[in-house]
Design a protein around this motif. Sequence first.
Motif, PDB file in Angstrom:
ATOM      1  N   ALA A 134      29.612  17.840  40.995  1.00  0.00           N
ATOM      2  CA  ALA A 134      30.542  18.881  41.427  1.00  0.00           C
ATOM      3  C   ALA A 134      30.330  20.104  40.550  1.00  0.00           C
ATOM      4  O   ALA A 134      30.253  19.995  39.331  1.00  0.00           O
ATOM      5  N   ARG A 135      30.207  21.250  41.191  1.00  0.00           N
ATOM      6  CA  ARG A 135      30.004  22.498  40.461  1.00  0.00           C
ATOM      7  C   ARG A 135      31.205  23.416  40.661  1.00  0.00           C
ATOM      8  O   ARG A 135      31.834  23.413  41.720  1.00  0.00           O
ATOM      9  N   ASN A 136      31.476  24.231  39.637  1.00  0.00           N
ATOM     10  CA  ASN A 136      32.522  25.233  39.789  1.00  0.00           C
ATOM     11  C   ASN A 136      32.038  26.298  40.773  1.00  0.00           C
ATOM     12  O   ASN A 136      30.899  26.752  40.725  1.00  0.00           O
ATOM     13  N   ARG A 137      32.929  26.698  41.692  1.00  0.00           N
ATOM     14  CA  ARG A 137      32.565  27.621  42.761  1.00  0.00           C
ATOM     15  C   ARG A 137      33.370  28.912  42.735  1.00  0.00           C
ATOM     16  O   ARG A 137      32.850  29.968  43.065  1.00  0.00           O
ATOM     17  N   LEU A 138      34.635  28.823  42.389  1.00  0.00           N
ATOM     18  CA  LEU A 138      35.510  30.000  42.396  1.00  0.00           C
ATOM     19  C   LEU A 138      36.561  29.836  41.323  1.00  0.00           C
ATOM     20  O   LEU A 138      37.076  28.739  41.110  1.00  0.00           O
ATOM     21  N   THR A 139      36.881  30.935  40.641  1.00  0.00           N
ATOM     22  CA  THR A 139      37.969  30.914  39.666  1.00  0.00           C
ATOM     23  C   THR A 139      38.812  32.165  39.813  1.00  0.00           C
ATOM     24  O   THR A 139      38.282  33.271  39.931  1.00  0.00           O
ATOM     25  N   LEU A 140      40.129  32.003  39.825  1.00  0.00           N
ATOM     26  CA  LEU A 140      41.066  33.100  39.614  1.00  0.00           C
ATOM     27  C   LEU A 140      41.511  33.022  38.160  1.00  0.00           C
ATOM     28  O   LEU A 140      42.039  31.999  37.722  1.00  0.00           O
ATOM     29  N   HIS A 141      41.258  34.092  37.418  1.00  0.00           N
ATOM     30  CA  HIS A 141      41.616  34.156  35.997  1.00  0.00           C
ATOM     31  C   HIS A 141      42.884  34.999  35.847  1.00  0.00           C
ATOM     32  O   HIS A 141      42.884  36.170  36.238  1.00  0.00           O
ATOM     33  N   THR A 148      54.456  33.425  21.802  1.00  0.00           N
ATOM     34  CA  THR A 148      54.915  33.617  20.431  1.00  0.00           C
ATOM     35  C   THR A 148      54.022  34.660  19.774  1.00  0.00           C
ATOM     36  O   THR A 148      52.894  34.901  20.221  1.00  0.00           O
ATOM     37  N   PRO A 149      54.488  35.311  18.684  1.00  0.00           N
ATOM     38  CA  PRO A 149      53.676  36.351  18.041  1.00  0.00           C
ATOM     39  C   PRO A 149      52.308  35.873  17.576  1.00  0.00           C
ATOM     40  O   PRO A 149      51.352  36.642  17.577  1.00  0.00           O
ATOM     41  N   ASP A 150      52.193  34.604  17.184  1.00  0.00           N
ATOM     42  CA  ASP A 150      50.912  34.103  16.690  1.00  0.00           C
ATOM     43  C   ASP A 150      50.201  33.222  17.723  1.00  0.00           C
ATOM     44  O   ASP A 150      49.356  32.402  17.383  1.00  0.00           O
ATOM     45  N   ALA A 151      50.526  33.411  19.021  1.00  0.00           N
ATOM     46  CA  ALA A 151      49.988  32.537  20.062  1.00  0.00           C
ATOM     47  C   ALA A 151      48.467  32.543  20.094  1.00  0.00           C
ATOM     48  O   ALA A 151      47.842  31.511  20.341  1.00  0.00           O
ATOM     49  N   ALA A 152      47.860  33.701  19.850  1.00  0.00           N
ATOM     50  CA  ALA A 152      46.393  33.777  19.914  1.00  0.00           C
ATOM     51  C   ALA A 152      45.727  32.932  18.848  1.00  0.00           C
ATOM     52  O   ALA A 152      44.528  32.668  18.917  1.00  0.00           O
ATOM     53  N   ASP A 153      46.500  32.490  17.835  1.00  0.00           N
ATOM     54  CA  ASP A 153      45.933  31.633  16.793  1.00  0.00           C
ATOM     55  C   ASP A 153      45.630  30.224  17.304  1.00  0.00           C
ATOM     56  O   ASP A 153      44.807  29.524  16.718  1.00  0.00           O
ATOM     57  N   HIS A 154      46.326  29.799  18.361  1.00  0.00           N
ATOM     58  CA  HIS A 154      46.171  28.412  18.766  1.00  0.00           C
ATOM     59  C   HIS A 154      46.042  28.201  20.272  1.00  0.00           C
ATOM     60  O   HIS A 154      46.080  27.068  20.736  1.00  0.00           O
ATOM     61  N   MET A 155      45.891  29.273  21.065  1.00  0.00           N
ATOM     62  CA  MET A 155      45.721  29.101  22.502  1.00  0.00           C
ATOM     63  C   MET A 155      44.887  30.239  23.064  1.00  0.00           C
ATOM     64  O   MET A 155      44.749  31.295  22.448  1.00  0.00           O
ATOM     65  N   CYS A 156      44.300  29.996  24.225  1.00  0.00           N
ATOM     66  CA  CYS A 156      43.548  31.015  24.946  1.00  0.00           C
ATOM     67  C   CYS A 156      44.508  31.730  25.890  1.00  0.00           C
ATOM     68  O   CYS A 156      45.221  31.076  26.660  1.00  0.00           O
ATOM     69  N   LEU A 157      44.546  33.049  25.836  1.00  0.00           N
ATOM     70  CA  LEU A 157      45.510  33.804  26.624  1.00  0.00           C
ATOM     71  C   LEU A 157      44.973  34.127  28.022  1.00  0.00           C
ATOM     72  O   LEU A 157      45.129  35.224  28.541  1.00  0.00           O
ATOM     73  N   VAL A 158      44.327  33.135  28.616  1.00  0.00           N
ATOM     74  CA  VAL A 158      43.856  33.201  30.002  1.00  0.00           C
ATOM     75  C   VAL A 158      44.126  31.847  30.639  1.00  0.00           C
ATOM     76  O   VAL A 158      43.911  30.811  30.018  1.00  0.00           O
ATOM     77  N   ALA A 159      44.629  31.860  31.879  1.00  0.00           N
ATOM     78  CA  ALA A 159      44.803  30.623  32.640  1.00  0.00           C
ATOM     79  C   ALA A 159      43.998  30.749  33.926  1.00  0.00           C
ATOM     80  O   ALA A 159      43.873  31.847  34.478  1.00  0.00           O
ATOM     81  N   CYS A 160      43.458  29.644  34.400  1.00  0.00           N
ATOM     82  CA  CYS A 160      42.528  29.700  35.530  1.00  0.00           C
ATOM     83  C   CYS A 160      42.895  28.723  36.634  1.00  0.00           C
ATOM     84  O   CYS A 160      43.390  27.629  36.368  1.00  0.00           O
TER      85      CYS A 160
END
Length: 250
Positions: A134-141, A148-160
């Motif tokens: 199975a290959r990835n075909r389409l993504t909505l980003h 939280t103020p330090d969210a970028a320290d522990h998560m990716c700020l993109v959902a797909c």
Amino acid sequence: MNKGRRLVRGVLAWTLCCVVLGCSNVEIAQPTQPASDPGLAAATCEPASEPATGASCPVLPTLASQHVEQPPQIDGQADDVWADAVPLSIPLTYGRHGDEQALEVTLRSLYVDEAIYFLAEWPGPRPAAEPAAARNRLTLHFDLPAPTPDAADHMCLVACHTAFADETGRLAYLSAETIPPGRTAPLPAAGGWDAGAWRLEWSRPLLIDNFFDLQFEDLEQAYPFFVKVFAWQEGKADPVSPDCLLVFRP
């Protein structure tokens, strides 16, 4: 010392985001339990380089999700209820902000009180891949607000929202992906490739049971996103759309 630790965590989190979600094409074998496969993210997401601002909203392609009383049936077909949705044709170029036009993806969206629905259509050649893959075909980003103020320290700020299909063009599964991973079950989805074109239909709860995912809780807000199609063309970057917005219409 604490500042230094936060910096290290931030670098590690961003590196993980880029490695797992921001790389180029990756092929994965279709799992029996796709949600639990550690390779589920499959290098499909990358953060928008220039997040949309209030000043730029009027010039961005905008997908209007229309409220309906009865949702469409998730069967991979453009049922009559989709006539209520205004189509948005989005031109994609080879590579992020590229110059060479690749193709157009037409998106439609509907929503009910608890869920949102998407229909994506675009032209494409006959699929080809290794058997039982199975290959990835389409993504909505979707861009994520920092919880939280330090969210970028522990998560990716993109959902797909990423669709995977087999070598015949049959949809294998479509999943919501975040880093760290949260929701694991594939989203309700149907469709695939037929006669020179792709058509995919899927839905997602407006409020999803994943702290790290986007929550469509304010229906008066515009939500930035962009689209990527995995064309698997040797020597060419995958087609990517400009920054777009998702809005909700009553």
